[in-house]
Motif scaffolding. Sequence first.
Motif, PDB file in Angstrom:
ATOM      1  N   LEU A  63      46.152 -18.023   4.225  1.00  0.00           N
ATOM      2  CA  LEU A  63      44.838 -18.483   3.758  1.00  0.00           C
ATOM      3  C   LEU A  63      43.971 -18.938   4.926  1.00  0.00           C
ATOM      4  O   LEU A  63      42.957 -19.588   4.724  1.00  0.00           O
ATOM      5  N   ARG A  64      44.361 -18.573   6.169  1.00  0.00           N
ATOM      6  CA  ARG A  64      43.682 -19.165   7.318  1.00  0.00           C
ATOM      7  C   ARG A  64      42.184 -18.843   7.334  1.00  0.00           C
ATOM      8  O   ARG A  64      41.381 -19.662   7.750  1.00  0.00           O
ATOM      9  N   HIS A  65      41.821 -17.649   6.865  1.00  0.00           N
ATOM     10  CA  HIS A  65      40.406 -17.294   6.923  1.00  0.00           C
ATOM     11  C   HIS A  65      39.595 -18.085   5.901  1.00  0.00           C
ATOM     12  O   HIS A  65      38.433 -18.391   6.126  1.00  0.00           O
ATOM     13  N   PRO A 234      24.333 -14.854   3.696  1.00  0.00           N
ATOM     14  CA  PRO A 234      24.207 -13.447   4.125  1.00  0.00           C
ATOM     15  C   PRO A 234      23.806 -13.334   5.594  1.00  0.00           C
ATOM     16  O   PRO A 234      24.282 -12.440   6.297  1.00  0.00           O
ATOM     17  N   TRP A 235      22.983 -14.240   6.064  1.00  0.00           N
ATOM     18  CA  TRP A 235      22.584 -14.223   7.476  1.00  0.00           C
ATOM     19  C   TRP A 235      23.825 -14.386   8.344  1.00  0.00           C
ATOM     20  O   TRP A 235      24.070 -13.622   9.279  1.00  0.00           O
ATOM     21  N   GLN A 236      24.629 -15.405   8.011  1.00  0.00           N
ATOM     22  CA  GLN A 236      25.835 -15.655   8.791  1.00  0.00           C
ATOM     23  C   GLN A 236      26.769 -14.442   8.742  1.00  0.00           C
ATOM     24  O   GLN A 236      27.386 -14.083   9.736  1.00  0.00           O
ATOM     25  N   MET A 237      26.827 -13.795   7.580  1.00  0.00           N
ATOM     26  CA  MET A 237      27.671 -12.597   7.477  1.00  0.00           C
ATOM     27  C   MET A 237      27.110 -11.479   8.337  1.00  0.00           C
ATOM     28  O   MET A 237      27.859 -10.742   8.993  1.00  0.00           O
ATOM     29  N   PRO A 247      37.699 -11.891  10.344  1.00  0.00           N
ATOM     30  CA  PRO A 247      38.034 -11.655   8.944  1.00  0.00           C
ATOM     31  C   PRO A 247      37.556 -12.764   8.021  1.00  0.00           C
ATOM     32  O   PRO A 247      37.640 -12.621   6.805  1.00  0.00           O
ATOM     33  N   THR A 248      37.038 -13.861   8.585  1.00  0.00           N
ATOM     34  CA  THR A 248      36.454 -14.888   7.719  1.00  0.00           C
ATOM     35  C   THR A 248      35.384 -14.268   6.832  1.00  0.00           C
ATOM     36  O   THR A 248      35.206 -14.660   5.678  1.00  0.00           O
ATOM     37  N   VAL A 252      34.818 -14.722   2.844  1.00  0.00           N
ATOM     38  CA  VAL A 252      33.546 -15.040   2.191  1.00  0.00           C
ATOM     39  C   VAL A 252      33.207 -13.945   1.194  1.00  0.00           C
ATOM     40  O   VAL A 252      32.783 -14.224   0.064  1.00  0.00           O
ATOM     41  N   ALA A 253      33.414 -12.697   1.607  1.00  0.00           N
ATOM     42  CA  ALA A 253      33.099 -11.579   0.730  1.00  0.00           C
ATOM     43  C   ALA A 253      33.890 -11.683  -0.567  1.00  0.00           C
ATOM     44  O   ALA A 253      33.348 -11.483  -1.655  1.00  0.00           O
ATOM     45  N   THR A 254      35.171 -12.031  -0.447  1.00  0.00           N
ATOM     46  CA  THR A 254      35.993 -12.151  -1.647  1.00  0.00           C
ATOM     47  C   THR A 254      35.459 -13.240  -2.569  1.00  0.00           C
ATOM     48  O   THR A 254      35.363 -13.064  -3.784  1.00  0.00           O
ATOM     49  N   ILE A 255      35.078 -14.360  -1.960  1.00  0.00           N
ATOM     50  CA  ILE A 255      34.520 -15.441  -2.773  1.00  0.00           C
ATOM     51  C   ILE A 255      33.256 -14.953  -3.481  1.00  0.00           C
ATOM     52  O   ILE A 255      33.040 -15.193  -4.670  1.00  0.00           O
TER      53      ILE A 255
END
Lengths: 283, 370, 567
Positions: A63-65, A234-237, A247-248, A252-255
Amino acid sequence: MVLPPYATLGQRIWHYTFLVICGLIFFFLIAPILTIIPLSFNAENFFTFTPGMLALDGDAYSLRHYRDFFQNPDWQQALSNSVRIAPAATLISVGLGTLAAIGLSQGHVPFRRAIMVVLISPMIVPLIISAAGMYFFYSRVGLQGSYLGVVLAHAALGTPFVIITVTATLVGFDRSLTRAAANLGAGPVRTFFKVQMPLILPGVISGGLFAFITSFDEVVVVLFVGSAGQKTLPWQMFIGLREQISPTILAVATILVAVSILLLATVEILRRRSERLRGLSPA
Amino acid sequence: MKLKSLMLTTGAALIAVPALAQEMADEMTIVSWGGAYQNSQLKAYVEPYQEMHPEVEVIWDESSGEAVAGMRAQSEAGNITWDLVDVTAADSMRLCDEGLAMEVDPDEILAPAPDGTPASEDFGEEMLVSECFIPQIAYSYTFGYRTDVEEWEGRTPDEICDVFNLEEFPGQRSLEKRPHNNMEWALYCDGVAWEDIYDTLETEEGQDRALAKLDTIKDQTVWWTAGADTPQLLADGEVVMGSTYNGRLFSVIEEQDQPVAMLWDAQSYDLDGWVIPEGLDEPALNRVKDFLYFATDTQRLADQAAWISYGPARKSSAPLVGQHAELGIDMAPHMPTNPDNASNAFVQNYEWWADYRDDLDSKFQAWLAQ
Amino acid sequence: MTDATHGPDAVTGVTPDTGLRIAEQRAGGEMVAADGTPLKRSLNRALRREKLRALALVAPLFLFIVVTFIAPIADMLFRSVENQIVSETLPRTVVALEDWDGDDMPEEPVFAALAQDLAIAVELKNHTRLGSRLNYETTAASSLFRRTGRGADDIGEDAADRFVALDPAWEEPATWVGLMASPDWIEAQAEWAAGADDDAGPEPRFELRDGVADALPRAADMYAAFARVIRTEDGDSPTEEEPWPIVCRALHGDLIANPDAAAGFDGANAQLLAAAAEAAPAFEVTGFRDTFLDIDEDWGDTTIWETIKAFSSPYTAGYFLSAVDLQLTADGVARQPEDRQIYGLLFGRTLFMSLTIMGCCVLLGYPIAFLLANLPMRSANLLLILVLLPFWTSLLVRTSAWKVLLQQQGVINDLLVWSGIISDGGRLALINNQTGTIIAMTHILLPFMILPLYSVMKTIPPSYVRAAKSLGATNFTAFRRVYFPQSVPGIGAGCILVFILSIGYYITPELVGGTTGTFISNRIAYHISQSLNWGLAAALGTILLAVVLVLYWLYDRIVGIDNVSLG
């Protein structure tokens, strides 16, 4: 799409081929979104499946990411900005959009078509053009790089969705209901909140959800109109994808996928409720 | 002697930091490059500064690549949202020329060296390239390559022109999406001597010649815009060699332990530093000056080298460069300025680039799109 | 009442305007409302009130959109023709160039005007920006202005030295103030200087003495500019600063042209000027033209002058011409040199990729919509979720997913290698090129094709196809001749929607497109944030906007904007 019992062999082959093709297309639609979910639990800093993951080794997953997302101040700031900007923009869109939709549905609006073109334009004009225009103009008036600027820009982008969904629920709205309310002594305001509002509420809410997701998911305009202080998720992504790939982003994408499923379910429930209320489809 | 210099320093510090009594903004937006480099600034400057001043909140903006556009738009609007901007030497000249960055007197706003040498001497003229520039580091553009490419059959690239050698070193390369350095490398590998490079590039024929050389590898090239691109592409195996800032390669090789090695040949030196946007309001400016005084002193610049392999801009910082903060390896051999790494190195002529940037950019971008 | 209930008002009941129609139809006798006013007028009033109320409801949003959205776009359109920078930075040169015929190098007065303009521009730090602007039209303009800017400080230095050698008083700021400034200003300035400690605000604005502009036109002009610039830029006062050398050089020119200039002055000024006028012809000063040629020989070339002249007007079509690979030259409009012709290519590529994406969406979307429309409601709704989920998922999530999948070391290539279809060395390049953009964008835009198609197909009665089959048509004929034509409106709607959306896409091509898979939008963004050619960005944006608006109009024609449905 049920195959009749008298179908020939050729028809059967064609029928099943067609189903396989459709299956592949559905796979194409869904698979990319599903792939990132396991990858987001990758214990390594990579974007691909490690041998350990393929062997379903528990140590290869972690779960590190997700921890990184919840601990990294950059991501947290982005999250809090998104959570601040999107609701504010949604409120403006829904408020102004609902009023305008009600006005537009009254049938006696002069220049209705021209007005509609202007009101829908934020949805049609390519985002890069909106972003460029707003960048120059908001810079001139000092709104560039401020929360207010981003909120206003997002509100403008969100209103067409509110107009479209609310207008759709107002189609077939029985005007005699408001007259009946007026007949029974209710003032216009009371009539609006007691009669009209409950009936168009599903439309307003789903329009609001659209406006919310527009703002929550918007990146082009915020990149230009905002500054670092208004950095959204979205900016941060986007930065992450372009610069420090980690992979963080997948976590985020999964959330966000989970959030979309939630929103999708809400809209679907609302749509059914609205159809039932208006008697457009059997309950 | 020691006591005297100490007194001198403190004395100078007291004179130079009357800012303490002034009103200072509690929020500061720092524009930088993201990635390992920004992290080194965070660890070496910002976190220690925030320990001293817990009320200060720092917002990072990873927009240094678009610094000139951003500062021009903000100045046009009269609404300055950036407080401190990290830019390359050439960009600082451009910003200074257009009056978008504030002119500064190093001796007035920066700390002297511990032995009392004034800042302007400690940095030296070759670092203070424009009146607005507050140097931090010397870095270089250099190539990294993967050490596990089967098609190379054991050969490793050991000179810059191997980048253009697709026969012996097949595979995708990554180059920066700007003419800088690429044009110089291309001309050099096309047989132009280092001292003639910029004279050649001034002419139309010279530019065409450089582009023709780049044409030979164009369809095998991924063009990067951010410093983290090449390290990522190398680590993922998407490219077999690529140019980037030497510090980014250091983190791929030493920190992430990837099968990547450094090609120091013909590395191109450049400088990076701060500029202060023109037109900051009083409290913001006071905060920035206070921060800068701290963040560019001898110890802080040396500390940064513990996080990333860039040479500190102060002469007095060099002896303080020690070991990597987490890995405990000596940093000196990884510095671009280390003599072992400096074979065939060239100094990017930023003045020339400030003059010719517009000319070459438009030509290069048109070439890229074709 | 009967006629009112048949029309479109069946649902809404009587409204003022149907009432009005009824009232008009009832020819015989005027009807009267309860309060005695003629019914017609009363209804008219009600109708007007209703219109106003509707407008009042729409107005807030309308104004909001106009201010936050339409105005920015109008502002951008304006930027695409705006060109004040040349005439504002080089006002004197632009005027002096008006009579230039363009055949040879311009004459001395033009160079003199340029020297004056540049001296001011360099102090204001405007010249590099002007150089960048002119560089959009002709290469090497930027470097020329930068190099010249570094030498511009010294223009006139030789004249200044001669004046000072003649009389050291010329070195004194006070001499110049006495010569140039109006007595009123000198007085006001002295008053201000005396009270300066008490925070008296900025120094009073400089004023020229009466008549000095006639006697010494160029020197007065330059001195006034000098006084203005050092006051606003440096916060200095002309009473304390020696003027720029170019002022001396201008004075020298004035004295040669008008040796009797001293007649317009009295006292010490007259003596000083008379002495200078007498000595001036003997001063050895370099001509402006030679000075410039000395700094950079490119000034001897007519190209730069042609460009300045061609772009001297405050509005220009130049950006639009650049956006379609043309350029404005002294001889009118011409093609850009071949190596700078890229916008035709980029627009073509944008159209080609958008069409390809649209085509892929039709190919993939049609079967899905067909399946959904022909399944029982319950299973169709279930499958529809598979379409709506990507629709609701963040664009960046989907783009990141494709980035992960398409890399050379990514999931798809890994799978292909693992299954033995390709060798490890032959991994496909699926990203950072057109393939990447097309795959990712087809995925992202597919729901926009499926949804309108589905909503049209739902309305096609299955009985038509059954009828065709019972009349002997094969499955294929029945589909081609009966079903397909009825689904064409859905294809049209979906295609235009997908095309409009894809033609202006920015994020996905930026992340997966490399250099060959990018759209015109990426170029616009590049010009905004990298090359800083905002005028060209605006012109490209305007063209793109025009294309989209035409498509939008088509869409409105075919589908109607009111009928846009959102799932």
